[in-house]
Design an enzyme around this catalytic site. Structure first.
Site, short mmCIF file in Angstrom:
data_model
loop_
_atom_site.label_atom_id
_atom_site.label_comp_id
_atom_site.label_asym_id
_atom_site.label_seq_id
_atom_site.Cartn_x
_atom_site.Cartn_y
_atom_site.Cartn_z
N CYS A 279 0.84 -1.20 0.00
CA CYS A 279 0.00 0.00 0.00
C CYS A 279 0.88 1.26 0.00
CB CYS A 279 -0.98 -0.04 1.17
SG CYS A 279 -2.35 1.13 0.99
N HIS B 133 -3.65 -5.47 0.34
CA HIS B 133 -3.15 -5.92 1.65
C HIS B 133 -3.18 -7.45 1.73
CE1 HIS B 133 -2.89 -1.99 3.65
NE2 HIS B 133 -3.88 -1.66 2.84
N GLU C 44 -1.96 -9.18 4.06
CA GLU C 44 -1.93 -9.61 5.46
C GLU C 44 -3.31 -9.81 6.08
OE1 GLU C 44 -1.66 -5.04 5.63
OE2 GLU C 44 -1.11 -6.68 4.29
#
Length: 370
Positions: free
Chosen positions: A127, A217, A219
Protein backbone atom coordinates in the site's frame (compact mmCIF):
# COMPACT_ATOMS: atom_id res chain seq x y z
CA UNK A 1 -9.67 17.50 8.89
CA UNK A 2 -7.48 15.97 6.21
CA UNK A 3 -8.68 13.12 4.04
CA UNK A 4 -7.08 9.81 4.93
CA UNK A 5 -6.11 8.57 1.48
CA UNK A 6 -4.53 5.24 2.41
CA UNK A 7 -5.13 2.29 4.69
CA UNK A 8 -8.25 3.67 6.39
CA UNK A 9 -6.32 4.78 9.49
CA UNK A 10 -7.76 7.41 11.83
CA UNK A 11 -7.11 11.04 10.90
CA UNK A 12 -5.60 11.60 14.32
CA UNK A 13 -2.93 9.04 13.55
CA UNK A 14 -2.16 10.68 10.23
CA UNK A 15 -1.97 14.03 11.97
CA UNK A 16 0.40 12.58 14.56
CA UNK A 17 2.76 11.22 11.90
CA UNK A 18 2.81 14.52 9.97
CA UNK A 19 3.23 16.54 13.15
CA UNK A 20 6.17 14.33 14.01
CA UNK A 21 7.89 14.82 10.69
CA UNK A 22 7.46 18.60 10.73
CA UNK A 23 8.28 19.10 14.42
CA UNK A 24 11.46 17.14 15.24
CA UNK A 25 11.34 18.06 18.93
CA UNK A 26 7.79 16.86 19.49
CA UNK A 27 6.87 14.04 21.84
CA UNK A 28 5.33 12.21 18.91
CA UNK A 29 8.71 11.97 17.20
CA UNK A 30 10.10 10.20 20.26
CA UNK A 31 7.19 7.79 19.98
CA UNK A 32 7.54 7.26 16.24
CA UNK A 33 11.32 6.98 16.31
CA UNK A 34 11.15 4.10 18.74
CA UNK A 35 11.56 0.63 17.28
CA UNK A 36 10.18 -2.59 18.66
CA UNK A 37 13.25 -4.65 17.75
CA UNK A 38 14.09 -7.37 20.21
CA UNK A 39 17.85 -6.91 19.98
CA UNK A 40 18.73 -10.28 18.42
CA UNK A 41 21.55 -9.31 16.05
CA UNK A 42 22.51 -12.76 14.75
CA UNK A 43 19.20 -14.41 13.87
CA UNK A 44 18.07 -14.04 10.23
CA UNK A 45 15.07 -11.75 10.15
CA UNK A 46 12.55 -9.84 8.09
CA UNK A 47 12.47 -6.17 9.15
CA UNK A 48 9.04 -4.49 8.94
CA UNK A 49 9.16 -0.70 8.71
CA UNK A 50 5.95 0.77 10.15
CA UNK A 51 4.54 3.85 8.41
CA UNK A 52 1.59 4.09 10.80
CA UNK A 53 -0.72 1.46 9.31
CA UNK A 54 -3.37 -0.15 11.48
CA UNK A 55 -2.21 -3.42 9.86
CA UNK A 56 1.52 -3.27 10.68
CA UNK A 57 1.31 -5.67 13.61
CA UNK A 58 -0.85 -7.94 11.47
CA UNK A 59 1.92 -8.10 8.87
CA UNK A 60 4.29 -9.22 11.62
CA UNK A 61 1.80 -11.82 12.79
CA UNK A 62 1.40 -13.25 9.28
CA UNK A 63 5.16 -13.46 8.81
CA UNK A 64 5.55 -15.22 12.17
CA UNK A 65 2.79 -17.65 11.20
CA UNK A 66 5.17 -18.73 8.44
CA UNK A 67 7.65 -19.52 11.25
CA UNK A 68 9.85 -16.72 9.94
CA UNK A 69 11.47 -14.42 12.50
CA UNK A 70 10.62 -10.74 12.04
CA UNK A 71 10.89 -7.49 13.98
CA UNK A 72 8.86 -4.28 13.75
CA UNK A 73 10.69 -0.96 13.38
CA UNK A 74 9.68 2.65 13.00
CA UNK A 75 9.75 3.91 9.42
CA UNK A 76 12.30 6.43 10.78
CA UNK A 77 14.74 3.69 11.78
CA UNK A 78 18.35 4.57 11.05
CA UNK A 79 20.61 2.58 8.74
CA UNK A 80 22.98 1.94 11.66
CA UNK A 81 20.26 0.13 13.63
CA UNK A 82 19.40 -2.11 10.70
CA UNK A 83 23.04 -2.62 9.71
CA UNK A 84 23.79 -3.99 13.19
CA UNK A 85 21.81 -7.09 12.25
CA UNK A 86 24.13 -9.60 10.65
CA UNK A 87 21.53 -11.35 8.52
CA UNK A 88 18.79 -9.02 7.34
CA UNK A 89 16.95 -11.32 4.96
CA UNK A 90 14.38 -8.81 3.71
CA UNK A 91 12.48 -5.60 4.41
CA UNK A 92 8.72 -4.98 4.27
CA UNK A 93 7.41 -1.41 4.06
CA UNK A 94 3.96 -1.23 5.67
CA UNK A 95 0.95 0.79 4.64
CA UNK A 96 0.18 4.13 6.22
CA UNK A 97 -2.41 6.92 6.34
CA UNK A 98 -0.31 9.55 4.55
CA UNK A 99 0.29 10.44 0.91
CA UNK A 100 3.87 10.14 -0.29
CA UNK A 101 3.72 13.43 -2.20
CA UNK A 102 2.49 15.53 0.75
CA UNK A 103 5.00 17.74 2.59
CA UNK A 104 5.98 16.20 5.90
CA UNK A 105 5.02 12.64 4.97
CA UNK A 106 7.38 9.96 6.29
CA UNK A 107 10.01 8.43 4.01
CA UNK A 108 12.73 5.83 4.30
CA UNK A 109 16.08 7.48 5.06
CA UNK A 110 18.52 7.71 2.17
CA UNK A 111 21.12 5.78 4.20
CA UNK A 112 18.66 2.90 4.58
CA UNK A 113 18.17 2.77 0.80
CA UNK A 114 21.96 2.70 0.43
CA UNK A 115 22.17 -0.18 2.90
CA UNK A 116 19.49 -2.02 0.91
CA UNK A 117 21.43 -1.47 -2.30
CA UNK A 118 24.82 -2.41 -0.84
CA UNK A 119 23.54 -5.62 0.74
CA UNK A 120 21.06 -6.39 -2.07
CA UNK A 121 18.26 -6.79 0.49
CA UNK A 122 14.87 -7.70 -1.04
CA UNK A 123 12.09 -5.17 -0.37
CA UNK A 124 8.30 -5.56 -0.42
CA UNK A 125 6.17 -2.42 -0.25
CA UNK A 126 2.53 -2.78 0.79
CA UNK A 127 0.00 0.00 0.00
CA UNK A 128 1.80 3.19 1.14
CA UNK A 129 4.96 1.07 1.08
CA UNK A 130 4.55 0.41 -2.64
CA UNK A 131 3.92 4.09 -3.25
CA UNK A 132 7.07 4.89 -1.27
CA UNK A 133 9.01 2.59 -3.61
CA UNK A 134 7.51 4.30 -6.65
CA UNK A 135 8.05 7.80 -5.25
CA UNK A 136 11.67 7.05 -4.41
CA UNK A 137 12.60 5.51 -7.76
CA UNK A 138 10.90 7.93 -10.14
CA UNK A 139 7.33 6.67 -10.46
CA UNK A 140 4.24 8.86 -10.26
CA UNK A 141 1.79 8.65 -7.35
CA UNK A 142 -1.39 10.77 -7.30
CA UNK A 143 -5.02 10.54 -6.21
CA UNK A 144 -7.17 8.09 -8.16
CA UNK A 145 -10.50 8.99 -9.68
CA UNK A 146 -12.21 7.11 -6.86
CA UNK A 147 -11.23 5.62 -3.54
CA UNK A 148 -10.99 1.83 -3.50
CA UNK A 149 -11.98 0.09 -0.29
CA UNK A 150 -12.98 -3.54 0.02
CA UNK A 151 -12.60 -6.69 -2.03
CA UNK A 152 -11.20 -6.30 -5.53
CA UNK A 153 -10.56 -8.65 -8.44
CA UNK A 154 -6.81 -8.59 -9.06
CA UNK A 155 -5.70 -9.86 -12.48
CA UNK A 156 -2.25 -10.58 -13.78
CA UNK A 157 -1.03 -8.05 -16.31
CA UNK A 158 -0.24 -10.97 -18.62
CA UNK A 159 -1.99 -14.30 -18.09
CA UNK A 160 0.51 -16.97 -17.14
CA UNK A 161 3.43 -14.56 -16.83
CA UNK A 162 5.97 -15.87 -14.34
CA UNK A 163 6.69 -13.78 -11.25
CA UNK A 164 8.48 -14.95 -8.10
CA UNK A 165 6.09 -12.88 -5.97
CA UNK A 166 2.96 -14.37 -7.56
CA UNK A 167 4.25 -17.92 -7.90
CA UNK A 168 1.38 -20.36 -7.37
CA UNK A 169 -1.24 -17.59 -7.56
CA UNK A 170 -4.12 -17.83 -10.05
CA UNK A 171 -4.36 -15.33 -12.88
CA UNK A 172 -7.32 -13.70 -11.07
CA UNK A 173 -7.72 -13.56 -7.29
CA UNK A 174 -9.66 -11.59 -4.67
CA UNK A 175 -7.58 -9.15 -2.60
CA UNK A 176 -8.41 -6.43 -0.08
CA UNK A 177 -7.92 -2.81 -1.12
CA UNK A 178 -7.83 0.33 1.02
CA UNK A 179 -6.46 3.34 -0.85
CA UNK A 180 -7.30 6.62 -2.51
CA UNK A 181 -3.91 7.35 -4.10
CA UNK A 182 -2.58 5.09 -6.80
CA UNK A 183 0.43 4.60 -9.02
CA UNK A 184 0.01 6.42 -12.34
CA UNK A 185 3.46 5.73 -13.83
CA UNK A 186 5.94 2.95 -13.03
CA UNK A 187 9.31 3.74 -11.47
CA UNK A 188 12.37 3.09 -13.61
CA UNK A 189 13.22 -0.60 -13.94
CA UNK A 190 9.87 -1.83 -12.63
CA UNK A 191 7.23 -3.79 -14.51
CA UNK A 192 3.53 -4.28 -13.83
CA UNK A 193 2.51 -7.80 -12.83
CA UNK A 194 -1.13 -7.25 -11.79
CA UNK A 195 -3.93 -4.67 -11.93
CA UNK A 196 -7.63 -4.10 -11.30
CA UNK A 197 -10.43 -2.29 -13.13
CA UNK A 198 -9.60 0.78 -11.05
CA UNK A 199 -5.78 0.68 -11.17
CA UNK A 200 -3.32 -0.69 -13.71
CA UNK A 201 -0.49 -1.11 -11.23
CA UNK A 202 -1.50 -2.98 -8.06
CA UNK A 203 1.48 -5.35 -8.14
CA UNK A 204 4.89 -4.32 -9.50
CA UNK A 205 8.36 -5.80 -9.52
CA UNK A 206 11.97 -5.12 -10.29
CA UNK A 207 13.44 -8.61 -10.19
CA UNK A 208 17.00 -7.39 -10.79
CA UNK A 209 16.96 -5.17 -7.68
CA UNK A 210 14.75 -7.59 -5.69
CA UNK A 211 12.06 -4.95 -5.14
CA UNK A 212 8.31 -5.64 -5.19
CA UNK A 213 5.18 -3.65 -4.48
CA UNK A 214 1.54 -4.43 -3.70
CA UNK A 215 -1.28 -1.91 -3.60
CA UNK A 216 -3.52 -4.43 -1.84
CA UNK A 217 -3.15 -5.92 1.65
CA UNK A 218 -2.00 -9.56 1.65
CA UNK A 219 -1.93 -9.61 5.46
CA UNK A 220 -5.70 -9.39 6.04
CA UNK A 221 -8.03 -12.39 6.08
CA UNK A 222 -10.08 -10.86 3.25
CA UNK A 223 -7.12 -11.64 0.94
CA UNK A 224 -7.31 -15.47 0.81
CA UNK A 225 -4.07 -15.88 -1.17
CA UNK A 226 -2.25 -13.23 0.86
CA UNK A 227 -0.31 -15.72 3.04
CA UNK A 228 0.99 -17.42 -0.12
CA UNK A 229 2.26 -14.10 -1.48
CA UNK A 230 3.95 -13.28 1.84
CA UNK A 231 5.50 -16.75 1.83
CA UNK A 232 6.73 -16.21 -1.73
CA UNK A 233 8.48 -13.05 -0.58
CA UNK A 234 9.82 -14.06 2.83
CA UNK A 235 10.78 -17.65 2.04
CA UNK A 236 11.06 -17.82 -1.74
CA UNK A 237 12.67 -14.45 -2.54
CA UNK A 238 14.41 -13.59 0.75
CA UNK A 239 15.36 -17.15 1.68
CA UNK A 240 14.40 -16.58 5.33
CA UNK A 241 14.53 -19.81 7.38
CA UNK A 242 11.26 -21.17 8.75
CA UNK A 243 12.59 -22.15 12.15
CA UNK A 244 11.04 -19.70 14.60
CA UNK A 245 8.20 -20.11 17.09
CA UNK A 246 6.96 -17.77 19.84
CA UNK A 247 8.21 -20.10 22.58
CA UNK A 248 11.74 -19.49 21.29
CA UNK A 249 11.35 -15.77 21.92
CA UNK A 250 10.06 -16.32 25.46
CA UNK A 251 13.07 -18.50 26.21
CA UNK A 252 15.51 -16.03 24.64
CA UNK A 253 13.91 -13.10 26.47
CA UNK A 254 14.12 -14.83 29.86
CA UNK A 255 17.77 -15.76 29.31
CA UNK A 256 18.57 -12.22 28.14
CA UNK A 257 16.93 -10.66 31.24
CA UNK A 258 18.83 -12.98 33.58
CA UNK A 259 22.09 -12.12 31.85
CA UNK A 260 21.55 -8.36 31.97
CA UNK A 261 19.99 -8.05 35.42
CA UNK A 262 22.17 -10.54 37.25
CA UNK A 263 21.27 -10.34 40.95
CA UNK A 264 19.65 -6.89 40.59
CA UNK A 265 16.05 -5.78 40.91
CA UNK A 266 13.66 -4.46 38.26
CA UNK A 267 10.77 -2.02 38.74
CA UNK A 268 7.93 -2.25 36.24
CA UNK A 269 4.62 -0.47 35.69
CA UNK A 270 1.67 -2.70 34.83
CA UNK A 271 -1.87 -1.88 33.79
CA UNK A 272 -3.38 -5.35 33.68
CA UNK A 273 -3.67 -5.25 29.90
CA UNK A 274 -2.30 -7.95 27.62
CA UNK A 275 1.08 -6.31 26.94
CA UNK A 276 2.05 -5.50 30.51
CA UNK A 277 0.65 -8.78 31.85
CA UNK A 278 2.71 -10.85 29.42
CA UNK A 279 5.79 -8.74 30.19
CA UNK A 280 5.22 -9.16 33.93
CA UNK A 281 4.82 -12.94 33.66
CA UNK A 282 8.03 -13.22 31.63
CA UNK A 283 9.89 -11.01 34.12
CA UNK A 284 8.67 -13.13 37.02
CA UNK A 285 9.81 -16.26 35.20
CA UNK A 286 13.21 -14.67 34.67
CA UNK A 287 14.01 -13.18 38.10
CA UNK A 288 11.12 -14.09 40.42
CA UNK A 289 10.27 -11.63 43.20
CA UNK A 290 13.17 -9.37 42.22
CA UNK A 291 10.74 -8.03 39.64
CA UNK A 292 8.62 -5.43 41.44
CA UNK A 293 5.39 -4.69 39.57
CA UNK A 294 3.45 -1.53 40.35
CA UNK A 295 -0.08 -0.68 39.32
CA UNK A 296 -1.21 2.91 39.86
CA UNK A 297 -4.97 3.40 40.28
CA UNK A 298 -5.52 6.76 38.59
CA UNK A 299 -9.24 6.98 39.37
CA UNK A 300 -10.17 6.53 35.70
CA UNK A 301 -10.25 2.75 35.67
CA UNK A 302 -13.32 0.61 35.15
CA UNK A 303 -15.33 -0.39 38.20
CA UNK A 304 -13.32 -2.86 40.34
CA UNK A 305 -10.54 -3.02 37.71
CA UNK A 306 -7.73 -2.41 40.20
CA UNK A 307 -9.09 -5.16 42.46
CA UNK A 308 -9.47 -7.59 39.55
CA UNK A 309 -5.99 -6.91 38.22
CA UNK A 310 -4.51 -7.35 41.70
CA UNK A 311 -6.19 -10.75 42.00
CA UNK A 312 -5.16 -11.85 38.52
CA UNK A 313 -1.51 -10.83 38.80
CA UNK A 314 -0.82 -11.47 42.49
CA UNK A 315 -2.97 -14.51 43.24
CA UNK A 316 -3.28 -16.18 39.86
CA UNK A 317 0.14 -15.38 38.36
CA UNK A 318 2.17 -15.04 41.56
CA UNK A 319 3.66 -11.69 40.55
CA UNK A 320 5.21 -9.43 43.18
CA UNK A 321 2.69 -6.62 42.72
CA UNK A 322 1.80 -3.51 44.69
CA UNK A 323 -1.25 -1.38 43.86
CA UNK A 324 -0.99 2.34 44.64
CA UNK A 325 -4.24 4.26 45.06
CA UNK A 326 -3.50 7.68 43.58
CA UNK A 327 -6.99 8.34 42.30
CA UNK A 328 -7.50 11.56 44.28
CA UNK A 329 -4.26 13.12 43.07
CA UNK A 330 -4.89 12.20 39.42
CA UNK A 331 -8.47 13.43 39.42
CA UNK A 332 -7.45 16.66 41.16
CA UNK A 333 -4.76 17.26 38.51
CA UNK A 334 -7.22 16.58 35.69
CA UNK A 335 -9.94 18.84 37.08
CA UNK A 336 -10.73 21.61 34.62
CA UNK A 337 -8.30 20.30 31.96
CA UNK A 338 -10.05 19.79 28.62
CA UNK A 339 -7.14 19.56 26.17
CA UNK A 340 -6.38 15.85 25.50
CA UNK A 341 -2.64 16.42 25.07
CA UNK A 342 -2.42 18.26 28.42
CA UNK A 343 -4.37 15.46 30.08
CA UNK A 344 -1.92 12.93 28.69
CA UNK A 345 1.11 14.87 29.92
CA UNK A 346 -0.47 15.35 33.35
CA UNK A 347 -1.10 11.63 33.52
CA UNK A 348 2.43 10.63 32.52
CA UNK A 349 4.05 13.12 34.90
CA UNK A 350 2.09 11.85 37.89
CA UNK A 351 2.45 8.21 36.90
CA UNK A 352 6.23 8.50 37.03
CA UNK A 353 5.93 10.27 40.39
CA UNK A 354 4.00 7.37 41.90
CA UNK A 355 6.01 4.44 40.55
CA UNK A 356 8.62 4.67 43.34
CA UNK A 357 5.74 4.54 45.83
CA UNK A 358 5.18 0.97 44.76
CA UNK A 359 8.78 -0.11 45.13
CA UNK A 360 8.07 -2.29 48.17
CA UNK A 361 10.51 -0.37 50.35
CA UNK A 362 13.47 -1.11 48.06
CA UNK A 363 14.30 2.50 47.22
CA UNK A 364 17.55 3.02 45.35
CA UNK A 365 18.19 -0.65 44.51
CA UNK A 366 16.70 -0.66 41.02
CA UNK A 367 19.10 -0.88 38.10
CA UNK A 368 16.34 -1.44 35.55
CA UNK A 369 12.87 -0.16 34.80
CA UNK A 370 10.34 -1.59 32.34
Amino acid sequence: QTEDRNCSGLWTRKHKVKQTMSNPTSETEKYLAQSAQLGNLSRPQIAILDFGSQYSHLIARRVRELRVYCELYSCMVSASVLAAHENLAGIILSGGPNSVYDPGSPHVHADVWKLISDRKIPVLGICYGMQELAHTFGGSVAPGQKREYGKAHVRRAEAGRASPLLDGIDDEVIMWMSHGDKLHALPKGFGAIAGTDNADYVAIENVESHMYGLQFHPEVTHSPMGPKILSNFCVGICGAPQDWVMKDYAKEFIEDVRSKVGDGHVLGAVSGGVDSTVAAVLMKEAIGDRFHAVMVDNGCLRKDEAKNVNKRLREDCGINLKCVDASKLFLDKLAGVTDPEKKKKNYRRNLHRYLPAGSHGHHGIFRWKV
